[in-house]
Design an enzyme around this catalytic site. Structure first.
Site, short mmCIF file in Angstrom:
data_model
loop_
_atom_site.label_atom_id
_atom_site.label_comp_id
_atom_site.label_asym_id
_atom_site.label_seq_id
_atom_site.Cartn_x
_atom_site.Cartn_y
_atom_site.Cartn_z
N CYS A 45 -0.74 -2.57 14.83
CA CYS A 45 0.62 -2.12 14.55
C CYS A 45 1.14 -1.51 15.88
O CYS A 45 2.29 -1.30 16.45
CB CYS A 45 0.84 -1.07 13.33
SG CYS A 45 0.68 -1.75 12.06
N HIS A 56 6.86 3.61 14.68
CA HIS A 56 6.08 2.33 14.08
C HIS A 56 6.60 2.66 12.36
O HIS A 56 6.88 3.78 11.92
CB HIS A 56 4.61 2.31 13.95
CG HIS A 56 4.11 1.10 13.17
ND1 HIS A 56 4.78 -0.14 13.15
CD2 HIS A 56 3.08 1.13 12.04
CE1 HIS A 56 4.15 -0.88 12.19
NE2 HIS A 56 3.24 -0.13 11.54
N ASN A 62 6.97 -3.32 6.94
CA ASN A 62 5.80 -3.12 7.94
C ASN A 62 5.52 -4.55 8.52
O ASN A 62 4.98 -5.17 8.11
CB ASN A 62 4.73 -2.53 7.52
CG ASN A 62 3.80 -2.01 8.60
OD1 ASN A 62 3.91 -2.53 9.77
ND2 ASN A 62 2.69 -1.36 8.37
N1 ACO Z 1 3.48 -0.25 -7.54
C1 ACO Z 1 3.03 0.76 -8.61
N2 ACO Z 1 2.15 1.44 -8.33
C2 ACO Z 1 1.31 1.48 -7.45
C3 ACO Z 1 1.42 0.49 -6.33
C4 ACO Z 1 2.58 -0.36 -6.45
N3 ACO Z 1 3.06 -1.22 -5.70
N4 ACO Z 1 0.48 0.56 -5.47
C5 ACO Z 1 -0.26 1.46 -5.81
N5 ACO Z 1 0.14 1.96 -7.24
C6 ACO Z 1 -0.25 3.29 -8.08
C7 ACO Z 1 -2.02 3.49 -7.60
O1 ACO Z 1 -2.60 2.19 -8.41
C8 ACO Z 1 -2.17 4.48 -8.05
O2 ACO Z 1 -2.35 4.70 -9.47
P1 ACO Z 1 -3.51 5.58 -10.21
O3 ACO Z 1 -2.76 6.98 -9.77
O4 ACO Z 1 -3.15 5.23 -11.62
O5 ACO Z 1 -4.85 5.29 -9.68
C9 ACO Z 1 -0.82 5.55 -7.79
O6 ACO Z 1 0.09 4.27 -7.63
C10 ACO Z 1 -0.69 6.29 -6.57
O7 ACO Z 1 -1.41 5.70 -5.66
P2 ACO Z 1 -1.49 6.07 -3.92
O8 ACO Z 1 -2.29 5.13 -3.37
O9 ACO Z 1 -2.01 7.42 -4.46
O10 ACO Z 1 -0.04 6.28 -3.70
P3 ACO Z 1 0.37 6.64 -2.24
O11 ACO Z 1 1.45 7.45 -2.67
O12 ACO Z 1 -0.59 7.27 -1.42
O13 ACO Z 1 0.96 5.22 -1.55
C11 ACO Z 1 0.72 3.67 0.09
C12 ACO Z 1 0.34 4.31 -1.22
C13 ACO Z 1 2.01 3.39 0.03
C14 ACO Z 1 -0.03 2.48 0.37
C15 ACO Z 1 0.50 4.82 1.09
O14 ACO Z 1 -1.03 5.26 0.98
C16 ACO Z 1 0.66 4.31 2.47
O15 ACO Z 1 1.76 4.09 2.86
N6 ACO Z 1 -0.38 4.41 3.41
C17 ACO Z 1 -0.39 4.22 4.69
C18 ACO Z 1 -0.52 2.52 4.99
C19 ACO Z 1 -0.14 2.07 6.21
O16 ACO Z 1 0.52 2.69 6.93
N7 ACO Z 1 -0.53 0.99 6.58
C20 ACO Z 1 -0.20 0.14 7.86
C21 ACO Z 1 -1.26 0.58 8.94
S1 ACO Z 1 -0.52 -0.38 10.45
C22 ACO Z 1 -1.44 -1.99 10.81
O17 ACO Z 1 -2.00 -1.81 11.76
C23 ACO Z 1 -1.30 -2.93 9.89
#
Ligand code: ACO
Length: 335
Positions: A113, A253, A283
């Site tokens: 990214c 980003h 994203n």
């Molecule tokens: N729908 C419903 N529930 C979900 C989903 C979904 N799509 N995805 C995860 N959950 C659940 C999980 O299983 C978890 O359940 P549990 O508590 O029973 O285990 C719960 O939701 C909470 O999950 P978390 O991972 O703690 O959720 P979080 O608030 O951290 O959000 C997310 C997850 C959105 C992925 C976040 O961590 C994030 O944005 N991370 C950064 C990702 C990023 O920036 N990536 C791009 C990098 S750039 C590149 O180079 C491509």
């Protein structure tokens, strides 16, 4: 040394819109979870037969038209992508060929990214020294092709698109004022597409284990992103001898609204100066920043002399930022 600026922009996103509700049909998720946890409402998905080079070509063509530059006058084409058409040849070569940029050197650059920031930082060195006069930098991705559509924690985050910028010398005091780039490979496994390279060549096993799809430790990437976005934005402003008060526009980003909010708060700039497109595109990795830049300019949000901060983070792990004082007119130089 010449000052180097962006003298033309262009972007392209596929027509097909996929909403949060569409995911409810095949993974255990819902619109409320996705929009409240990420800020994403919909994203664009390229047709099965549309490779990333097509998106990059469309964006590049528009940027050249905007800059009023003929393809044969382009000296360098850089495509930043983690979803190239092939492992080799480079997508940049294919795009340069389609554009008719037959006098250009061309290569791909992979910084996830952060790719577009790495791309303009690299291209601007060639232009600053006078080695090249015109460079075309494109950030393009078809993330939809490398997603595991059964993994709700990753498939909802990404979208497809491409954005491009034409770089040329500009009047002194304008253009790029500073760059800040960094990398930490110890976090490489936090976000990767493991198979298809030389470590895990494609095999039945890699396919069965879904190793050709994005694997992400979301929480760890989240923590890293929140810390690095603010830090790198402050550093790049310091390098330019500026503070947050000098910023007219910030293009971060677009991974997660909560990451953007944290960075904006850390930097202390007003949220109305921050460009957001993740709600409609998700994203788009290397394409997020250049698409936002192009749309901001076309919507009249950027004026001559504006100070713009662009900041990103991504797989690698990588991070990068630049400060750009907007001036769209290229300098008349003697070839
Ligand atoms: N729908 C419903 N529930 C979900 C989903 C979904 N799509 N995805 C995860 N959950 C659940 C999980 O299983 C978890 O359940 P549990 O508590 O029973 O285990 C719960 O939701 C909470 O999950 P978390 O991972 O703690 O959720 P979080 O608030 O951290 O959000 C997310 C997850 C959105 C992925 C976040 O961590 C994030 O944005 N991370 C950064 C990702 C990023 O920036 N990536 C791009 C990098 S750039 C590149 O180079 C491509």
């Amino acid at each position: 040394m010449f000052s180097v600026g962006i003298v033309g922009t262009g972007s392209y996103v596929p027509e097909n819109v996929m909403t949060n509700r569409d995911f409810e049909k095949f993974v255990d998720t819902n619109d409320e979870w996705i929009s409240s946890r990420t800020g994403i409402r919909e994203r664009r998905i390229a047709p099965k037969d549309m490779p990333v080079s097509e998106l990059c070509y469309q964006a590049g063509l528009r940027a050249l038209e905007d800059a009023k530059v003929a393809p044969e006058d382009v000296d360098l084409v850089i495509v930043a992508t983690i979803t190239p058409d092939y492992v080799f040849p480079a997508t940049a070569c294919l795009v340069a060929d389609r554009l008719g940029a037959k006098n250009a050197a061309a290569f791909d650059l992979e910084a996830g990214c952060t790719g577009f920031i790495y791309g303009v930082a690299t291209a601007s060195q060639f232009v600053a020294t006078g080695m090249y006069k015109t460079a075309l930098v494109i950030g393009g991705e078809t993330m939809s092709k490398i997603l595991n559509w059964e993994d709700r924690s990753t498939c909802i985050l990404f979208g497809d698109g491409a954005g491009a910028a034409v770089l040329q010398p500009v009047e002194e005091g304008f253009g790029f004022l500073s760059f800040e780039l960094g990398a930490d490979g110890s976090g490489g496994e936090l976000l990767s597409q493991p198979a298809g390279g030389s470590k895990y060549p494609a095999s039945l096993e890699t396919i069965e284990k879904n190793l050709h799809a994005v694997q992400m430790a979301g929480k760890e990437v989240y923590k890293f992103a929140v810390r690095i976005m603010g830090e790198v934005a402050i550093k790049v402003l310091e390098k330019a001898g500026l503070t947050h008060e000098d910023v007219d526009l910030m293009i971060p980003h677009q991974a997660n609204m909560r990451i953007v909010d944290a960075a904006v708060k850390r930097l202390g700039i007003s949220p109305d100066k921050v460009i957001i497109n993740l709600d409609k595109y998700g994203n788009m990795s290397a394409a997020s920043i250049p698409v936002a830049l192009d749309e901001s300019f076309k919507e009249g949000r950027i004026a001559e002399g504006d100070t713009i901060v662009m900041v990103g983070f991504g797989t690698g792990l990588t991070w990068g930022a630049c400060v750009l004082r907007w001036r769209k007119a290229g300098l008349k130089t003697n070839d």
